[in-house]
Motif scaffolding. Structure first.
Motif, PDB file in Angstrom:
ATOM      1  N   VAL A  93      60.910 -14.009  29.090  1.00  0.00           N
ATOM      2  CA  VAL A  93      61.670 -13.036  29.881  1.00  0.00           C
ATOM      3  C   VAL A  93      61.447 -13.042  31.472  1.00  0.00           C
ATOM      4  O   VAL A  93      60.442 -12.999  31.812  1.00  0.00           O
ATOM      5  N   VAL A  94      62.686 -13.349  32.103  1.00  0.00           N
ATOM      6  CA  VAL A  94      62.420 -13.733  33.530  1.00  0.00           C
ATOM      7  C   VAL A  94      63.619 -12.818  34.168  1.00  0.00           C
ATOM      8  O   VAL A  94      64.394 -12.025  33.522  1.00  0.00           O
ATOM      9  N   ASP A  95      63.691 -12.928  35.381  1.00  0.00           N
ATOM     10  CA  ASP A  95      64.549 -11.874  36.088  1.00  0.00           C
ATOM     11  C   ASP A  95      66.223 -12.351  36.141  1.00  0.00           C
ATOM     12  O   ASP A  95      66.816 -11.346  36.132  1.00  0.00           O
ATOM     13  N   ASP A  96      66.436 -13.537  36.244  1.00  0.00           N
ATOM     14  CA  ASP A  96      67.710 -13.701  36.387  1.00  0.00           C
ATOM     15  C   ASP A  96      68.266 -15.194  35.546  1.00  0.00           C
ATOM     16  O   ASP A  96      67.294 -15.958  35.102  1.00  0.00           O
ATOM     17  N   GLU A  97      69.510 -15.520  35.304  1.00  0.00           N
ATOM     18  CA  GLU A  97      69.982 -16.578  34.686  1.00  0.00           C
ATOM     19  C   GLU A  97      69.355 -18.018  35.239  1.00  0.00           C
ATOM     20  O   GLU A  97      68.985 -18.866  34.426  1.00  0.00           O
ATOM     21  N   ALA A  98      69.250 -17.966  36.477  1.00  0.00           N
ATOM     22  CA  ALA A  98      68.858 -19.265  37.204  1.00  0.00           C
ATOM     23  C   ALA A  98      67.328 -19.334  36.793  1.00  0.00           C
ATOM     24  O   ALA A  98      67.193 -20.437  36.537  1.00  0.00           O
ATOM     25  N   ALA A  99      66.513 -18.473  36.773  1.00  0.00           N
ATOM     26  CA  ALA A  99      65.231 -18.456  36.073  1.00  0.00           C
ATOM     27  C   ALA A  99      65.151 -18.974  34.977  1.00  0.00           C
ATOM     28  O   ALA A  99      64.096 -19.595  34.485  1.00  0.00           O
ATOM     29  N   CYS A 100      66.242 -18.564  33.887  1.00  0.00           N
ATOM     30  CA  CYS A 100      66.241 -19.011  32.418  1.00  0.00           C
ATOM     31  C   CYS A 100      66.157 -20.556  32.730  1.00  0.00           C
ATOM     32  O   CYS A 100      65.519 -21.156  31.701  1.00  0.00           O
ATOM     33  N   ASN A 128      78.883 -11.188  19.469  1.00  0.00           N
ATOM     34  CA  ASN A 128      78.210  -9.494  19.780  1.00  0.00           C
ATOM     35  C   ASN A 128      77.867  -9.518  21.058  1.00  0.00           C
ATOM     36  O   ASN A 128      77.542  -8.507  21.324  1.00  0.00           O
ATOM     37  N   GLY A 129      78.015 -10.356  21.897  1.00  0.00           N
ATOM     38  CA  GLY A 129      77.527 -10.288  23.422  1.00  0.00           C
ATOM     39  C   GLY A 129      76.027 -10.690  23.418  1.00  0.00           C
ATOM     40  O   GLY A 129      75.452 -10.739  24.489  1.00  0.00           O
ATOM     41  N   TYR A 130      75.225 -10.997  22.213  1.00  0.00           N
ATOM     42  CA  TYR A 130      73.860 -11.600  22.532  1.00  0.00           C
ATOM     43  C   TYR A 130      73.855 -12.816  23.457  1.00  0.00           C
ATOM     44  O   TYR A 130      74.467 -13.969  23.205  1.00  0.00           O
ATOM     45  N   GLN A 131      72.707 -12.955  24.194  1.00  0.00           N
ATOM     46  CA  GLN A 131      72.599 -13.820  25.323  1.00  0.00           C
ATOM     47  C   GLN A 131      71.131 -14.268  25.143  1.00  0.00           C
ATOM     48  O   GLN A 131      70.291 -13.436  25.177  1.00  0.00           O
ATOM     49  N   SER A 132      70.840 -15.748  24.998  1.00  0.00           N
ATOM     50  CA  SER A 132      69.644 -16.265  25.265  1.00  0.00           C
ATOM     51  C   SER A 132      69.643 -17.641  25.036  1.00  0.00           C
ATOM     52  O   SER A 132      70.627 -18.283  24.572  1.00  0.00           O
ATOM     53  N   LYS A 152      65.635  -9.910  31.490  1.00  0.00           N
ATOM     54  CA  LYS A 152      65.489  -8.770  30.987  1.00  0.00           C
ATOM     55  C   LYS A 152      66.510  -7.882  30.486  1.00  0.00           C
ATOM     56  O   LYS A 152      66.201  -7.068  29.498  1.00  0.00           O
ATOM     57  N   ARG A 153      67.847  -7.919  31.235  1.00  0.00           N
ATOM     58  CA  ARG A 153      68.811  -7.345  30.512  1.00  0.00           C
ATOM     59  C   ARG A 153      69.238  -7.921  29.136  1.00  0.00           C
ATOM     60  O   ARG A 153      69.590  -7.197  28.032  1.00  0.00           O
ATOM     61  N   TYR A 160      67.802  -4.032  21.451  1.00  0.00           N
ATOM     62  CA  TYR A 160      68.101  -2.470  21.270  1.00  0.00           C
ATOM     63  C   TYR A 160      69.350  -2.377  21.047  1.00  0.00           C
ATOM     64  O   TYR A 160      70.051  -1.190  20.860  1.00  0.00           O
ATOM     65  N   GLY A 161      70.307  -3.448  21.226  1.00  0.00           N
ATOM     66  CA  GLY A 161      71.713  -3.320  20.940  1.00  0.00           C
ATOM     67  C   GLY A 161      72.647  -3.035  22.361  1.00  0.00           C
ATOM     68  O   GLY A 161      72.076  -2.940  23.532  1.00  0.00           O
ATOM     69  N   VAL A 162      73.826  -2.999  22.041  1.00  0.00           N
ATOM     70  CA  VAL A 162      74.596  -2.801  23.020  1.00  0.00           C
ATOM     71  C   VAL A 162      74.400  -1.370  24.079  1.00  0.00           C
ATOM     72  O   VAL A 162      74.584  -1.431  25.260  1.00  0.00           O
ATOM     73  N   ALA A 163      74.035  -0.256  23.287  1.00  0.00           N
ATOM     74  CA  ALA A 163      73.571   0.781  23.765  1.00  0.00           C
ATOM     75  C   ALA A 163      72.574   0.753  25.090  1.00  0.00           C
ATOM     76  O   ALA A 163      72.444   1.379  25.974  1.00  0.00           O
ATOM     77  N   ALA A 164      71.583  -0.346  24.601  1.00  0.00           N
ATOM     78  CA  ALA A 164      70.448  -0.514  25.565  1.00  0.00           C
ATOM     79  C   ALA A 164      70.998  -0.953  26.727  1.00  0.00           C
ATOM     80  O   ALA A 164      70.400  -0.595  27.906  1.00  0.00           O
ATOM     81  N   HIS A 165      72.126  -1.757  26.882  1.00  0.00           N
ATOM     82  CA  HIS A 165      72.637  -2.220  27.943  1.00  0.00           C
ATOM     83  C   HIS A 165      73.047  -1.180  29.133  1.00  0.00           C
ATOM     84  O   HIS A 165      72.835  -1.220  30.197  1.00  0.00           O
ATOM     85  N   TRP A 166      73.578  -0.055  28.319  1.00  0.00           N
ATOM     86  CA  TRP A 166      74.199   1.191  29.108  1.00  0.00           C
ATOM     87  C   TRP A 166      72.914   1.634  29.852  1.00  0.00           C
ATOM     88  O   TRP A 166      72.827   2.126  30.984  1.00  0.00           O
ATOM     89  N   ALA A 167      71.810   1.742  29.219  1.00  0.00           N
ATOM     90  CA  ALA A 167      70.807   2.649  29.421  1.00  0.00           C
ATOM     91  C   ALA A 167      69.938   1.750  30.503  1.00  0.00           C
ATOM     92  O   ALA A 167      69.549   2.252  31.420  1.00  0.00           O
TER      93      ALA A 167
END
Length: 182
Positions: A93-100, A128-132, A152-153, A160-167
């Protein structure tokens, strides 16, 4: 959080419906642990060092897959336990897409990749919006290591699902407000 409960319920049901299969998988996992020592710790430490050498700040974790998950993969792929590539899974788990992508490059430069075991769900997210980023490499003692690389996002949404994105966005906004003096 429902994923954790789902995994626990599946494993309990698996033990009731297929007790011999579950016992066999648990026995094989114990044997692997005994033979390989603490592979998870060795791989996590190795990945952390490789990423640090490449100046990539990352959280690295690893875990054994559940007996039920292993059994499902064996059935779906019609393979034996020994042929599975992903008994142990690791997450970066990294900070941003470039770091991925930088982490992917650093890991691939240190390890032989397993052909056909790469998926980029960052550039092409699941419906479903999943990214990795998913990849598989040869790790210590010629063991296949499955890796997921994400921000991290992406991790919050994946776990935790889409609701976790809101949180997550709310906590990000709150941190920004406190930093900006709002």
């Amino acid at each position: 959080g429902m994923s954790k409960i789902k995994t626990e319920l599946e494993d309990i049901a698996f033990g009731e419906l297929e007790p011999d299969a579950r016992a066999s998988i648990i026995q094989r996992l114990a044997y692997l642990r005994e033979e390989g020592g603490d592979v998870v710790t060795r791989v996590v430490d190795g990945l952390r060092a490789e990423l640090a050498d490449a100046s990539i700040v990352a959280e690295v974790s690893g875990r054994e897959k559940s007996p039920y998950s292993i059994w499902c993969k064996m059935r779906k792929k019609s393979v034996s336990f020994e042929q599975l590539a992903d008994i142990i899974a690791f997450r970066v788990v990294v900070d941003d897409e470039a770091a991925c992508y930088a982490a992917l490059g650093a890991i691939h430069s240190e390890h032989q990749t397993v052909p056909g075991r790469f998926k980029d769900y960052i550039s092409t997210p699941k419906a479903n919006g999943y990214q990795s980023i998913h990849t598989c490499v040869i790790g210590p003692v010629n063991q296949r290591i499955e890796l997921q690389i994400r921000t991290k996002r992406m991790h919050e949404i994946g776990e935790y699902g889409v609701a976790a994105h809101w949180a997550y966005k709310r906590s990000e906004e709150a941190r920004a407000a406190m930093t900006d003096g709002r």
